[in-house]
Design a protein around this motif. Sequence first.
Motif, PDB file in Angstrom:
ATOM      1  N   VAL A 274     -66.052 -99.861  44.889  1.00 53.51           N
ATOM      2  CA  VAL A 274     -65.575 -99.213  43.681  1.00 53.51           C
ATOM      3  C   VAL A 274     -64.155 -99.662  43.360  1.00 53.51           C
ATOM      4  CG1 VAL A 274     -64.969 -96.975  42.668  1.00 53.51           C
ATOM      5  CG2 VAL A 274     -67.044 -97.193  44.056  1.00 53.51           C
ATOM      6  N   MET A 290     -68.764-100.846  40.809  1.00 51.81           N
ATOM      7  CA  MET A 290     -68.489 -99.766  39.869  1.00 51.81           C
ATOM      8  C   MET A 290     -66.998 -99.684  39.575  1.00 51.81           C
ATOM      9  SD  MET A 290     -69.205 -95.677  40.455  1.00 51.81           S
ATOM     10  CE  MET A 290     -70.969 -95.919  40.605  1.00 51.81           C
ATOM     11  N   ILE A 292     -64.415 -96.865  38.078  1.00 47.02           N
ATOM     12  CA  ILE A 292     -64.338 -95.451  37.719  1.00 47.02           C
ATOM     13  C   ILE A 292     -63.282 -95.244  36.636  1.00 47.02           C
ATOM     14  CG2 ILE A 292     -63.778 -93.136  38.531  1.00 47.02           C
ATOM     15  CD1 ILE A 292     -64.868 -93.860  41.222  1.00 47.02           C
ATOM     16  N   GLU A 303     -68.100-100.392  28.035  1.00 43.55           N
ATOM     17  CA  GLU A 303     -68.828-100.975  29.166  1.00 43.55           C
ATOM     18  C   GLU A 303     -69.035-102.484  28.998  1.00 43.55           C
ATOM     19  OE1 GLU A 303     -71.727 -99.360  26.134  1.00 43.55           O
ATOM     20  OE2 GLU A 303     -69.970 -98.576  27.196  1.00 43.55           O
ATOM     21  N   GLU A 308     -68.302-104.701  36.295  1.00 44.61           N
ATOM     22  CA  GLU A 308     -68.825-103.608  37.100  1.00 44.61           C
ATOM     23  C   GLU A 308     -69.590-102.619  36.204  1.00 44.61           C
ATOM     24  OE1 GLU A 308     -64.666-104.791  38.421  1.00 44.61           O
ATOM     25  OE2 GLU A 308     -65.561-104.039  36.560  1.00 44.61           O
ATOM     26  N   ARG A 309     -70.369-101.740  36.802  1.00 42.69           N
ATOM     27  CA  ARG A 309     -70.929-100.618  36.054  1.00 42.69           C
ATOM     28  C   ARG A 309     -69.796 -99.646  35.789  1.00 42.69           C
ATOM     29  NH1 ARG A 309     -73.591 -95.716  37.579  1.00 42.69           N
ATOM     30  NH2 ARG A 309     -73.642 -96.317  39.779  1.00 42.69           N
ATOM     31  N   ALA A 311     -68.354 -96.222  35.293  1.00 48.72           N
ATOM     32  CA  ALA A 311     -68.705 -94.840  35.605  1.00 48.72           C
ATOM     33  C   ALA A 311     -67.681 -93.920  34.970  1.00 48.72           C
ATOM     34  CB  ALA A 311     -68.739 -94.629  37.113  1.00 48.72           C
ATOM     35  N   ILE A 313     -66.202 -90.256  34.242  1.00 46.99           N
ATOM     36  CA  ILE A 313     -66.149 -88.855  34.618  1.00 46.99           C
ATOM     37  C   ILE A 313     -65.525 -88.071  33.464  1.00 46.99           C
ATOM     38  CG2 ILE A 313     -65.965 -89.438  37.067  1.00 46.99           C
ATOM     39  CD1 ILE A 313     -63.013 -88.704  36.941  1.00 46.99           C
ATOM     40  N   THR A 317     -59.536 -89.140  33.629  1.00 40.90           N
ATOM     41  CA  THR A 317     -59.686 -89.704  34.991  1.00 40.90           C
ATOM     42  C   THR A 317     -58.373 -89.980  35.714  1.00 40.90           C
ATOM     43  OG1 THR A 317     -61.026 -91.212  36.345  1.00 40.90           O
ATOM     44  CG2 THR A 317     -59.770 -92.221  34.614  1.00 40.90           C
TER      45      THR A 317
END
Length: 450
Positions: A274, A290, A292, A303, A308-309, A311, A313, A317
């Motif tokens: 991550v 990922m 974050i 995106e 990376e994917r 993510a 929240i 963040t």
Amino acid sequence: PDVEAADQLLNLFYKSGAGDHVPVAEDLALGLSYAKKNWPGLLAAMLLLPAWEWPDAPKYDDVPSWMWPAFTVYAFHTPQAFSSIGQAEKYAAHYLRRLEELARAAGIARGSAAVKASIDVYVHRSNCIPLYFSTGSLKRHYELRAKLFAISLNVPPQEDLPPLPRDGRKLRVGILNRHFGQQTETYCTLPMFEHMDPDRFDVVLFTNHLTNSTVEDYCRQRVAEFHLLPDDLESQLQTIRSACVDILVLGTNVTAVPNEVSRLALYRLAPLQVVNNSSCTTSGMPESDMYISGVLTEAPGAEANFTERLALIPGPTHAFQYEIDRAEPTDGWTRERLGLPEDAVVFVTAANYFKIIPEMQHAWAKLLAAVPGSRLVVHPFNPNWSSKYPISRFCSEFDRTLAEHGVSSDRLLVSTAKFPSRNDVKELLSVGDIYLDSFPFGGVNSLVDP
């Protein structure tokens, strides 16, 4: 010897900052005429024109292969700062073209000594910070950067590490930082783990350097394990993999300059790897799974800018832990002490020097022009980005920008103080009415203060 001498001259030229300015038409014509006179002429042109400001600059294929390493130094030179509107975008476009050329050469002639030497020069001297100030996507830049890093550092193809069953055990979360001392990357990574439930998680810290600081001691107290990594790469890889963490978070910025963590990030170290917001862009690294971020931090469609994917929240963040080594301010600041009129509207900013690109200076100059009698207090030279800044250059260029908008230079106050703590910075900012953030690279960390 001639190339080495020219390289030394190039370094002197760039350190002066003269190479950051837009060349005049006469110099462009002179550089083109020089470049037609074989490799000595190319060296002369390189001393005259910055690569990203030279539309007719030769491609790698037009340069003698033995000269590629020196040409790489030139092609990927890092400017001190941008000096005119549009340069940030121009630089990013130029940088991508050169990366594509070098990556293409690596695919066609990886065994070539000239290609290998050029890639090694790029990897060891690269600095991607100027790319941060472009408004475009940097995804392709960082994909190619990671590819060249892997070639230079002889990283073999990586195999996945299968996740282990969760039943009946704690989740093991690893955090990898160059160090856990008093630095922004520690302050914004610490909130990710300091309140994790020890009945559900084992937090494991890995670091390349010890600082013996108050912050590092606090980090040790909040985790199950703390590992100082050995000096050699193979032992580092073994130490991290042997810890069998389920997730490994890269808490150091891997998108600016090469460092120990960016090298380790090229390897598969955990089932899930991550990137956190210490890294200012996508990493581009295939083993990073990922990134974050937060719903309030990213724009719709963000995106597409990440390898990376992404993510997301809830919220922004970004969280910070600044209380551990909190220090009371050593001095107080008032408008009277700074020579600011009590009735003036005072704008303040602690945006870093590098973020105050020409577009930003012009925007702030327009703001001052639109608000009669207003003042701007700038504190741009913080130690998190650099230990040395071209202060005189910054002041003179900003003064010229103000003059273009009919604003006298005495309405700008530039702080060059080296404060002992963040709270001293906050005391300075407290004299202001309105805080100004930077764009396109917003100052998330420095916005905490106002």
